[in-house]
Design an enzyme around this catalytic site. Structure first.
Site, PDB file in Angstrom:
ATOM      1  N   GLN A 111      -9.455  -0.453 -16.194  1.00  0.00           N
ATOM      2  CA  GLN A 111     -10.063  -1.307 -15.159  1.00  0.00           C
ATOM      3  C   GLN A 111     -11.325  -0.657 -14.592  1.00  0.00           C
ATOM      4  O   GLN A 111     -12.367  -1.314 -14.431  1.00  0.00           O
ATOM      5  CB  GLN A 111      -9.038  -1.537 -14.052  1.00  0.00           C
ATOM      6  CG  GLN A 111      -9.588  -2.126 -12.776  1.00  0.00           C
ATOM      7  CD  GLN A 111      -8.490  -2.465 -11.802  1.00  0.00           C
ATOM      8  OE1 GLN A 111      -7.786  -3.446 -11.989  1.00  0.00           O
ATOM      9  NE2 GLN A 111      -8.317  -1.666 -10.761  1.00  0.00           N
ATOM     10  N   LEU A 116       0.817  -1.212   0.000  1.00  0.00           N
ATOM     11  CA  LEU A 116       0.000   0.000   0.000  1.00  0.00           C
ATOM     12  C   LEU A 116       0.853   1.266   0.000  1.00  0.00           C
ATOM     13  O   LEU A 116       1.870   1.348   0.678  1.00  0.00           O
ATOM     14  CB  LEU A 116      -0.918   0.003   1.233  1.00  0.00           C
ATOM     15  CG  LEU A 116      -1.849  -1.208   1.343  1.00  0.00           C
ATOM     16  CD1 LEU A 116      -2.747  -1.075   2.580  1.00  0.00           C
ATOM     17  CD2 LEU A 116      -2.698  -1.388   0.091  1.00  0.00           C
ATOM     18  N   HIS A 147      -3.347   4.217  -2.488  1.00  0.00           N
ATOM     19  CA  HIS A 147      -4.295   3.332  -1.815  1.00  0.00           C
ATOM     20  C   HIS A 147      -4.935   4.042  -0.618  1.00  0.00           C
ATOM     21  O   HIS A 147      -6.124   3.863  -0.339  1.00  0.00           O
ATOM     22  CB  HIS A 147      -3.593   2.071  -1.309  1.00  0.00           C
ATOM     23  CG  HIS A 147      -3.052   1.178  -2.388  1.00  0.00           C
ATOM     24  ND1 HIS A 147      -1.709   0.957  -2.555  1.00  0.00           N
ATOM     25  CD2 HIS A 147      -3.668   0.456  -3.352  1.00  0.00           C
ATOM     26  CE1 HIS A 147      -1.519   0.119  -3.567  1.00  0.00           C
ATOM     27  NE2 HIS A 147      -2.691  -0.200  -4.068  1.00  0.00           N
ATOM     28  N   GLY A 157      -9.225   3.255  -8.355  1.00  0.00           N
ATOM     29  CA  GLY A 157      -8.379   4.362  -8.785  1.00  0.00           C
ATOM     30  C   GLY A 157      -8.522   4.651 -10.272  1.00  0.00           C
ATOM     31  O   GLY A 157      -8.615   3.727 -11.084  1.00  0.00           O
ATOM     32  N   ASP A 206      -5.858   3.203 -12.991  1.00  0.00           N
ATOM     33  CA  ASP A 206      -6.155   2.043 -13.837  1.00  0.00           C
ATOM     34  C   ASP A 206      -7.469   2.331 -14.554  1.00  0.00           C
ATOM     35  O   ASP A 206      -8.499   1.740 -14.242  1.00  0.00           O
ATOM     36  CB  ASP A 206      -6.240   0.794 -12.958  1.00  0.00           C
ATOM     37  CG  ASP A 206      -4.936   0.530 -12.228  1.00  0.00           C
ATOM     38  OD1 ASP A 206      -4.056  -0.114 -12.792  1.00  0.00           O
ATOM     39  OD2 ASP A 206      -4.785   1.017 -11.090  1.00  0.00           O
ATOM     40  N   VAL A 216      -3.042   9.503  -7.709  1.00  0.00           N
ATOM     41  CA  VAL A 216      -2.123  10.146  -6.772  1.00  0.00           C
ATOM     42  C   VAL A 216      -0.700   9.959  -7.318  1.00  0.00           C
ATOM     43  O   VAL A 216      -0.321   8.844  -7.711  1.00  0.00           O
ATOM     44  CB  VAL A 216      -2.241   9.520  -5.362  1.00  0.00           C
ATOM     45  CG1 VAL A 216      -1.255  10.167  -4.401  1.00  0.00           C
ATOM     46  CG2 VAL A 216      -3.668   9.660  -4.845  1.00  0.00           C
ATOM     47  N   SER A 268       2.603   3.591  -7.667  1.00  0.00           N
ATOM     48  CA  SER A 268       2.274   2.209  -8.009  1.00  0.00           C
ATOM     49  C   SER A 268       3.084   1.295  -7.104  1.00  0.00           C
ATOM     50  O   SER A 268       4.229   1.607  -6.749  1.00  0.00           O
ATOM     51  CB  SER A 268       2.654   1.931  -9.471  1.00  0.00           C
ATOM     52  OG  SER A 268       2.706   0.530  -9.702  1.00  0.00           O
ATOM     53  N   SER A 269       2.480   0.161  -6.756  1.00  0.00           N
ATOM     54  CA  SER A 269       3.207  -0.813  -5.939  1.00  0.00           C
ATOM     55  C   SER A 269       4.439  -1.318  -6.680  1.00  0.00           C
ATOM     56  O   SER A 269       5.391  -1.802  -6.070  1.00  0.00           O
ATOM     57  CB  SER A 269       2.304  -1.991  -5.603  1.00  0.00           C
ATOM     58  OG  SER A 269       1.127  -1.531  -4.982  1.00  0.00           O
TER      59      SER A 269
HETATM   60  P1  AMP Z   1      -3.581  -2.319  -6.889  1.00  0.00           P
HETATM   61  O1  AMP Z   1      -3.187  -2.629  -5.484  1.00  0.00           O
HETATM   62  O2  AMP Z   1      -2.462  -1.811  -7.728  1.00  0.00           O
HETATM   63  O3  AMP Z   1      -4.393  -3.417  -7.536  1.00  0.00           O
HETATM   64  O4  AMP Z   1      -4.564  -1.083  -6.791  1.00  0.00           O
HETATM   65  C1  AMP Z   1      -5.703  -1.135  -5.969  1.00  0.00           C
HETATM   66  C2  AMP Z   1      -6.554   0.062  -6.260  1.00  0.00           C
HETATM   67  O5  AMP Z   1      -5.802   1.248  -5.984  1.00  0.00           O
HETATM   68  C3  AMP Z   1      -6.998   0.153  -7.725  1.00  0.00           C
HETATM   69  O6  AMP Z   1      -8.328   0.618  -7.785  1.00  0.00           O
HETATM   70  C4  AMP Z   1      -6.022   1.164  -8.287  1.00  0.00           C
HETATM   71  O7  AMP Z   1      -6.541   1.862  -9.403  1.00  0.00           O
HETATM   72  C5  AMP Z   1      -5.828   2.089  -7.104  1.00  0.00           C
HETATM   73  N1  AMP Z   1      -4.569   2.816  -7.230  1.00  0.00           N
HETATM   74  C6  AMP Z   1      -3.340   2.288  -7.417  1.00  0.00           C
HETATM   75  N2  AMP Z   1      -2.422   3.264  -7.560  1.00  0.00           N
HETATM   76  C7  AMP Z   1      -3.096   4.436  -7.463  1.00  0.00           C
HETATM   77  C8  AMP Z   1      -2.718   5.816  -7.530  1.00  0.00           C
HETATM   78  N3  AMP Z   1      -1.453   6.178  -7.733  1.00  0.00           N
HETATM   79  N4  AMP Z   1      -3.671   6.748  -7.398  1.00  0.00           N
HETATM   80  C9  AMP Z   1      -4.977   6.389  -7.200  1.00  0.00           C
HETATM   81  N5  AMP Z   1      -5.392   5.113  -7.114  1.00  0.00           N
HETATM   82  C10 AMP Z   1      -4.475   4.156  -7.254  1.00  0.00           C
END
Ligand code: AMP
Length: 285
Positions: free
Chosen positions: A155, A32, A36, A149, A152, A178, A187-188
């Site tokens: 998605q 996270l 997130h 988010g 994506d 963000v 991004s993770s």
């Molecule tokens: P993930 O853990 O990468 O699958 O992301 C989980 C959720 O967090 C998804 O809905 C992503 O679109 C959102 N998310 C990931 N990175 C960001 C970011 N930088 N800004 C906003 N939402 C994000």
């Protein structure tokens, strides 16, 4: 904050919270970051002080198309739980893959239009995996709303379409992207960049924002794509997976700016694949 790993524990925790208060889900794959946490903040807004904010942390194996990506995906669970606790999350669901997917499972959700291009074209089965797990998480948590988010954006569009087409009783809330202070979308996967790659990666956002400002008149779309491409490949570290201008609603490629569009890219740094996009408003001719 309660942490549950099995379906039965999840059900018990939801039952204990009682009916009536809204349940708002933020589905994640963990590792996270502030993006997130922004999802969690919007989830709390949506749920209200008496509602229940649920975060799921699940590295969903069926949405990975590359074994190296799945194996190397960061999984810092203790830090994640500490972040959730500090952010005021009520319930964290951390299921095991074996409990989510029966060995002989034979049903999945398939979106057949919006998932054709962009990441869907390069990652076979990815959005089937996403839709399937999201639907399961909606059912398991019985959430009233869920936050996704805009980072994506394909998605998000596909999840909205699934909700519409399957009449799912879940309100979808979008969270703006963000970014790090240098513009790189959080991004993770960013932690897997080496220092040179990390220093270079903000060029993706710069390339898209500069190109999106180009006048979209005659040949403007071509100029926009050429400019963005040139600004990214100017780096020997970056390799473009795709770079496209698509309609903001249908996600189909466009060559005019008669309607709102999205300039979207996926870029490899080594084996780390980063995505980003920029909205390009319609420019009446
Ligand atoms: P993930 O853990 O990468 O699958 O992301 C989980 C959720 O967090 C998804 O809905 C992503 O679109 C959102 N998310 C990931 N990175 C960001 C970011 N930088 N800004 C906003 N939402 C994000």
């Amino acid at each position: 904050m309660k942490v549950v790993t099995t379906h039965a524990e999840l059900r018990a925790a939801l039952d204990a919270a009682g009916r009536g208060a809204p349940v708002v889900l933020a589905p994640t794959m963990g590792a996270l970051h502030h993006g997130h946490l922004e999802l969690v903040r919007l989830a709390r807004n949506e749920a209200g002080p008496r509602g229940m904010v649920v975060v799921s942390i699940f590295v969903n194996p069926i949405q990975f198309d590359r074994a190296v990506d799945l194996e190397s995906y960061p999984r810092p669970l203790d830090e994640d739980l500490a972040r959730c606790r500090a952010a005021g999350v009520d319930l964290v669901f951390v299921p095991e893959a074996a409990a989510m997917y029966a060995a002989d499972r034979s049903v999945r959700v398939h979106e057949s239009l919006l998932s054709r291009g962009l990441c869907g074209a390069r990652r076979p089965g990815h959005f089937d995996g996403v839709c399937t797990v999201v639907l399961k998480l909606f059912m398991l948590t019985r959430c009233d709303a869920a936050v996704f988010g805009e980072k994506d954006f394909q998605q998000l569009a596909i999840v909205r379409r699934m909700v519409r087409d399957l009449d799912l009783p879940v309100r979808i809330v979008a969270c703006p992207t963000v970014r790090e202070t240098d513009g790189l979308a959080m991004s993770s996967r960013n932690v897997r960049l080496n220092p040179d790659q990390r220093a270079d990666a903000p060029r993706i956002h710069r390339a898209l924002s500069d190109a999106a400002r180009i006048d979209g008149g005659i040949d403007g779309v071509r100029a926009m794509l050429d400019a963005a491409r040139a600004a990214i490949v100017a780096s020997p570290l970056a390799r473009i997976d795709y770079l496209e201008l698509v309609d903001a609603e249908t996600l189909q490629p466009v060559d005019t700016l008669e309607r709102d569009a999205v300039l979207a890219t996926a870029v490899f740094y080594g084996d780390v694949r980063l995505i980003d996009h920029m909205r390009v408003p319609a420019q009446p001719s």
